[in-house]
Design an enzyme around this catalytic site. Structure first.
Site, PDB file in Angstrom:
ATOM      1  N   LYS A   1       1.411   4.335  -3.006  1.00 56.20           N
ATOM      2  CA  LYS A   1       1.350   5.786  -2.765  1.00 56.20           C
ATOM      3  C   LYS A   1       2.672   6.452  -3.135  1.00 56.20           C
ATOM      4  CE  LYS A   1      -1.961   4.908   0.958  1.00 56.20           C
ATOM      5  NZ  LYS A   1      -2.063   4.547   2.378  1.00 56.20           N
TER       6      LYS A   1
ATOM      7  N   ASP B   1       0.836  -1.208   0.000  1.00 53.49           N
ATOM      8  CA  ASP B   1       0.000   0.000   0.000  1.00 53.49           C
ATOM      9  C   ASP B   1       0.871   1.260   0.000  1.00 53.49           C
ATOM     10  OD1 ASP B   1      -2.696   1.422   0.620  1.00 53.49           O
ATOM     11  OD2 ASP B   1      -1.387   2.065   2.250  1.00 53.49           O
TER      12      ASP B   1
HETATM   13  N1  HSE Z   1      -4.695   0.866   4.746  1.00 55.33           N
HETATM   14  C1  HSE Z   1      -4.189   2.177   4.598  1.00 55.33           C
HETATM   15  C2  HSE Z   1      -3.400   2.578   5.829  1.00 55.33           C
HETATM   16  C3  HSE Z   1      -5.225   3.225   4.378  1.00 55.33           C
HETATM   17  O1  HSE Z   1      -3.276   1.798   6.762  1.00 55.33           O
HETATM   18  O2  HSE Z   1      -2.892   3.674   5.842  1.00 55.33           O
HETATM   19  C4  HSE Z   1      -5.667   3.294   2.974  1.00 55.33           C
HETATM   20  O3  HSE Z   1      -4.599   3.433   2.110  1.00 55.33           O
END
Ligand code: HSE
Length: 440
Positions: free
Chosen positions: A205, A201
């Site tokens: 980003k 994730d």
């Molecule tokens: N799962 C992500 C986090 C939030 O823990 O920041 C959404 O991107």
């Protein structure tokens, strides 16, 4: 003027937050946008949930294509997530001439090039403030606020789940597995936490930020991704004794040879503001040549924080949708014909400093051998700490932990030195290597 009409695909936590904030702040938002903004249609497979979230005055359907096909809908918000059906629907919405707002970092990090090209060809906007660091307006800052700058690097805590886990491990001295379970119980971590804890994730980003910072295509497949699952509370403790905290950082850095794009646990000096970002909070540091260091802090997830970013995009589109497409801010901040072909560097070429922990036999000459290998590799040592390992006793009592901080060197050089150190008979366990960023 008649309000701009918005169709929402997927009404979970963020979708209902978006609906509620739009309703609650509609006067403020209209005063800013110059026009009302209304969600008039929602598609969700769970129509009962959708109906409960939006009340009786909104059309609720179970078919997203009915929203895309509705000629009255000006903007489609995609909150389905993932690379599958979400990609098809975003491309269909673009093809139908709809502007799109999405929070889908995975989709854009992997398929952004195709999606932005389709949107440019059709003259529509695809806005994605909510895709990076939730409520923090980091896309706006990078694309517009810092537009005068040559961006040098970005380093961010851009995953709240892992930051929560690391904060708990540090403050309570607990192991990863224990804290992960607690995070799941509290709703900070999902039932399948893989994307968060393995760094995926955060890499999605970081990939998006690298594209808009340097004007390069999104290239998730070239990002180095390492999560936090192998971190021990012991290393967090040693790092603290040396004046550092361990954070999962997403890093995008410009070097003359190319771009470093990497996500991994990093030691950060405790005195940096970003090292003190705790719990599920996010923060992003951006270094620009003119502005210097800037820092953006806030909630990276959650219903209304993410809705705040989604609605900011709705307002932008409302203001700009009648503008000539050439006058709008380009999707990736740079004009499509002015993109750079700077390559993403392989990890072997990344230059950084390191924390090493070696479990060694407590014998004469062990330290000399280890430091000799580093000297041979032209790796300069910054600090050395020797600590009696907490948990050893009995036969293992003649073991000790050797902790070494190094200055910068290329990863390939460190890999070679590590292999030599690991082969010493007096090095008794796998060497722990954690990268270190001074962020000065
Ligand atoms: N799962 C992500 C986090 C939030 O823990 O920041 C959404 O991107």
């Amino acid at each position: 003027m008649k309000p701009i009409q918005v169709g929402l695909l997927g009404i979970g936590v963020v979708g209902s937050g978006t609906f509620n904030v739009l309703q609650r702040n509609q006067n403020e938002i209209e005063r800013r946008a110059g026009r009302g903004i209304e969600i008039t249609m929602v598609a969700d497979l769970d129509t009962a949930r959708a109906r409960a979230a939006v009340g009786p005055n909104v059309t609720v359907v179970n078919d997203a294509r009915a929203v895309i096909a509705n000629p009255d809908i000006d903007i489609v918000i995609e909150l389905i997530g993932g690379y599958g059906i979400a990609k098809t629907l975003v491309l269909e919405a673009v093809a139908a001439g709809k502007h799109v707002v999405t929070a889908n970092k995975a989709l854009l990090a992997v398929h952004g090039t195709e999606i932005f090209a389709a949107a440019s060809a059709k003259g529509v906007m695809v806005a994605f403030e909510a895709a990076v660091a939730g409520g923090i307006p980091i896309i706006k800052a990078l694309r517009e606020g810092l537009t005068a700058n040559r961006i040098e690097w970005i380093a961010g805590i851009i995953n709240g789940t892992t930051n929560f886990i690391l904060s708990e491990m540090r403050s309570k001295g607990l192991d990863f597995d224990v804290v992960l379970k607690e995070a799941q119980r509290l709703g900070y971590a999902e039932a399948d936490p893989t994307f968060d804890i393995e760094g995926v994730d955060a890499a999605h980003k970081a990939t998006i930020m690298s594209a808009i910072a340097f004007g390069i295509p999104v290239q998730f497949d070239k990002a180095y991704v390492e999560g936090i699952t192998k971190l021990s509370s012991q290393d967090i403790k040693y790092a603290e004794q040396l004046g550092y905290r361990i954070k999962l950082l997403g890093i995008a850095k410009r070097r003359p040879e190319g771009i470093e794009l990497r996500v991994h646990p990093s030691l950060v000096p405790s005195k940096r503001l970003i090292a003190n970002v705790e719990g599920a909070m996010n923060a992003v540091m951006v270094q620009g040549d003119a502005v210097g260091t800037t820092l953006y802090y806030g909630k990276g997830a959650g219903s209304e924080p993410t809705a705040s970013a989604v609605i900011a995009d709705l307002v932008d589109i409302t203001r700009l949708h009648t503008a000539d497409a050439a006058q709008r801010v380009p999707h990736l901040a740079f004009q499509p014909n002015a993109m750079s072909d700077l390559r993403i560097l392989p990890m072997a070429d990344v230059v950084t400093s390191y924390y090493l922990r070696l479990r060694v036999a407590d014998q004469t000459g062990v330290l000399a051998k280890v430091t000799g290998i580093l000297a041979d590799a032209d790796i300069s040592i910054d600090a050395v700490l020797q600590r009696e390992a907490d948990e050893v006793s009995g036969e293992e009592a003649n073991q000790t932990d050797l902790i070494i901080l190094t200055h910068d060197c290329a990863e390939a050089r460190m890999d070679a030195a590590l292999a030599r150190m690991q082969s010493l008979p007096t090095v008794l366990q796998s060497i722990v290597r954690i990268r270190k960023e001074e962020l000065a």
